[in-house]
Design a protein around this motif. Sequence first.
Motif, short mmCIF file in Angstrom:
data_model
loop_
_atom_site.label_atom_id
_atom_site.label_comp_id
_atom_site.label_asym_id
_atom_site.label_seq_id
_atom_site.Cartn_x
_atom_site.Cartn_y
_atom_site.Cartn_z
N HIS A 129 0.97 -1.22 0.08
CA HIS A 129 -0.07 0.10 -0.02
C HIS A 129 0.83 1.22 -0.06
CE1 HIS A 129 1.15 -0.34 4.10
NE2 HIS A 129 0.64 0.76 4.44
N MET A 130 2.17 1.04 -0.27
CA MET A 130 3.09 2.26 0.00
C MET A 130 3.54 3.01 -1.33
SD MET A 130 5.73 1.28 3.15
CE MET A 130 5.07 1.40 4.82
N ALA A 131 3.82 4.27 -1.37
CA ALA A 131 4.23 4.97 -2.16
C ALA A 131 5.97 5.11 -1.99
CB ALA A 131 3.92 6.45 -2.35
N PHE A 132 6.81 4.59 -2.80
CA PHE A 132 8.23 4.36 -2.53
C PHE A 132 8.97 5.68 -3.15
CE2 PHE A 132 6.89 0.24 -1.48
CZ PHE A 132 7.63 -0.59 -0.83
N VAL A 133 9.75 6.12 -2.34
CA VAL A 133 10.41 7.27 -2.73
C VAL A 133 11.91 7.00 -2.66
CG1 VAL A 133 11.07 9.66 -2.51
CG2 VAL A 133 8.70 8.92 -1.98
N LYS A 134 12.71 7.10 -4.06
CA LYS A 134 14.08 6.78 -4.13
C LYS A 134 14.82 7.81 -3.46
CE LYS A 134 17.28 3.74 -5.07
NZ LYS A 134 18.19 4.21 -4.37
N LEU A 135 16.02 7.54 -2.72
CA LEU A 135 16.90 8.28 -2.10
C LEU A 135 17.91 8.45 -2.73
CD1 LEU A 135 16.26 6.98 1.63
CD2 LEU A 135 15.32 8.97 0.47
N THR A 136 18.75 9.58 -2.58
CA THR A 136 20.15 9.76 -3.42
C THR A 136 21.00 9.02 -2.56
OG1 THR A 136 20.42 11.88 -2.64
CG2 THR A 136 19.48 11.21 -4.89
N SER A 137 22.28 8.45 -3.17
CA SER A 137 23.38 7.86 -2.11
C SER A 137 24.41 8.84 -1.68
CB SER A 137 23.95 6.98 -3.15
OG SER A 137 25.09 6.26 -2.68
N LYS A 138 24.54 8.32 -0.28
CA LYS A 138 25.51 9.13 0.34
C LYS A 138 26.66 8.23 0.45
CE LYS A 138 24.10 11.08 4.31
NZ LYS A 138 24.25 12.57 4.44
N ALA A 139 27.76 8.85 0.33
CA ALA A 139 29.39 8.17 0.33
C ALA A 139 29.40 7.64 1.70
CB ALA A 139 30.57 9.11 0.08
N VAL A 185 -7.58 8.14 9.13
CA VAL A 185 -7.64 9.45 9.17
C VAL A 185 -8.35 9.73 7.74
CG1 VAL A 185 -6.70 11.95 8.70
CG2 VAL A 185 -5.53 10.14 10.24
N SER A 186 -9.36 10.67 7.68
CA SER A 186 -10.16 11.14 6.53
C SER A 186 -9.02 11.43 5.35
CB SER A 186 -11.03 12.28 6.74
OG SER A 186 -11.63 12.79 5.52
N HIS A 187 -9.49 11.09 4.02
CA HIS A 187 -8.85 11.67 2.99
C HIS A 187 -9.01 12.93 2.67
CE1 HIS A 187 -6.99 7.79 1.27
NE2 HIS A 187 -8.02 7.19 1.59
N GLU A 188 -9.90 13.60 3.32
CA GLU A 188 -9.66 15.23 3.50
C GLU A 188 -8.37 15.72 3.99
OE1 GLU A 188 -11.89 18.75 6.02
OE2 GLU A 188 -12.42 16.46 6.34
N TYR A 189 -7.54 14.72 4.59
CA TYR A 189 -6.13 15.59 5.05
C TYR A 189 -5.25 15.00 4.41
CZ TYR A 189 -9.40 16.92 8.82
OH TYR A 189 -10.49 17.53 9.48
N GLY A 190 -5.37 14.04 3.60
CA GLY A 190 -3.97 13.26 3.07
C GLY A 190 -4.47 11.80 2.01
N GLY A 191 -3.35 11.36 1.61
CA GLY A 191 -3.55 10.30 1.08
C GLY A 191 -2.30 9.70 0.51
N VAL A 192 -2.23 8.45 -0.28
CA VAL A 192 -1.06 8.01 -0.65
C VAL A 192 -1.49 7.22 -2.04
CG1 VAL A 192 0.43 5.79 -0.62
CG2 VAL A 192 0.09 7.64 1.17
N THR A 193 -0.84 7.23 -3.23
CA THR A 193 -0.68 6.54 -4.19
C THR A 193 0.44 5.54 -4.39
OG1 THR A 193 -1.74 8.25 -5.58
CG2 THR A 193 -1.34 6.58 -6.96
N PRO A 194 -0.12 4.38 -4.21
CA PRO A 194 1.21 3.31 -3.99
C PRO A 194 1.73 3.29 -5.63
CG PRO A 194 -0.80 2.35 -3.12
CD PRO A 194 -1.18 3.73 -3.87
N GLY A 195 3.27 3.08 -5.17
CA GLY A 195 3.94 3.06 -6.63
C GLY A 195 5.37 3.39 -6.29
N SER A 196 6.23 3.55 -7.42
CA SER A 196 7.75 4.06 -7.28
C SER A 196 7.84 5.33 -7.93
CB SER A 196 8.44 3.04 -7.67
OG SER A 196 9.91 3.08 -7.75
N TYR A 197 8.65 6.27 -7.11
CA TYR A 197 8.75 7.43 -7.43
C TYR A 197 10.10 7.99 -7.17
CZ TYR A 197 3.53 6.96 -7.19
OH TYR A 197 2.27 6.67 -7.18
N GLY A 198 10.46 8.99 -7.82
CA GLY A 198 11.67 9.72 -7.46
C GLY A 198 11.44 11.30 -7.58
N PRO A 199 12.34 12.06 -6.73
CA PRO A 199 12.11 13.68 -6.99
C PRO A 199 12.46 14.12 -8.40
CG PRO A 199 14.23 12.95 -6.00
CD PRO A 199 13.33 11.93 -6.20
N ARG A 200 11.52 14.84 -8.89
CA ARG A 200 11.86 15.64 -10.11
C ARG A 200 13.02 16.24 -10.19
NH1 ARG A 200 5.51 16.48 -12.09
NH2 ARG A 200 4.97 14.39 -12.22
N GLU A 201 13.69 16.41 -11.24
CA GLU A 201 14.79 17.46 -11.47
C GLU A 201 14.35 18.62 -11.74
OE1 GLU A 201 18.00 16.59 -10.42
OE2 GLU A 201 17.08 14.58 -10.11
#
Length: 371
Positions: free
Chosen positions: A218-228, A355-371
Amino acid sequence: MSRPLRILAAAILTFMLSALAGVRAQEPWRAYEGLDAIEIPFANGPISMSHVPQIWLSLNGSRPRLFGMDTGSTGIVVSAEHFIPGPGDVAQGPGRLVYNSSGRVLTGEHWMTDVVIRRDAHTPVATARVQVLRVTEITCLEHARDCRPESDPRNVGFMGIGFDRGSAQHTADNTSPKNPFVSLVSLASGRPVSSVRQGYVVTRTGVHLGMTPALTRHMAFVKLTSKAHPPGVPDWNGAPMTVSVDGVTGRGTMLMDTGIDYMFLSPPAGTALHRGRRAPEGTRIELFMPDRQRPQPAFYEFRAGRRGNPLHPERVEVVHDANVFVNTGRMFLEGFDYLYDAAGGHVGYGWNGRVSHEYGGVTPGSYGPRE
């Protein structure tokens, strides 16, 4: 079948396989198929304004005791009476850890030791090998919000399981493993450690070591950038997000912090907010993880001072860091499940339906920050 029909059939099959591969790529939870997760309920009940969630641990020379579980820091701090170094423990010299939210500075001696993680006072579930700070003194930053100096403090027990906290805690040069939830060396069940992925899922009522499809579909996954970082010491840059304050929008990073019940906000330029003051009643704050998209991966909103929204933090403290930043505080977990996949470099947000969807929500899938 004629040759043109064979070519058409092959093209259709190729398209279908490609589409299926694309769907699977949008389902990162499939990486957890066949893996286990260990559920640990919070010892002091569900997430609340009134308390930091607690987990049972035991360290060398002490009975099991409760430790505050903090996603806003990294590393275990413990007072001397709850950790007596013994055979197998390795001294690693003096150290300190800074908690910016309270202004407390804990100093003492670093030790590499085994930490037993427990479901309750009587039931061990896993053992981690990490560096801990055996605290001998507490001092305060100049403008500390909640701090009392102590020499030879007693009853200290706090466990940080967050990531990208080295700079904030003044520990960036210390690369020893510190997070017990991603440094497991054995499981009480006898199963191999590899059966539990490095990472965790935090819910309103507890934490799961590792991830499974059932916990994460049920999660929206967000890719993180690598740290050395050195091999075997996973760490990633902070989670990307976009915040809107009364319609003024900026992109930065966010921290889900179970250690506090309020929000820190370093707002985008152009808002009417003032550093060192609370956001005034009625201020509309919207968070988009990782940013505004269609469909929207994960988001929530509230108005400062309006208590009808369960996601509302106790207050919103305005700061001005170098960059846009939000520390959500733990009330985030009233509406969301939260994942940190240290092995794969993801955070995940799952709408828990309370919590009511009036206050938030999630679309499951895989995402990354836009450049």
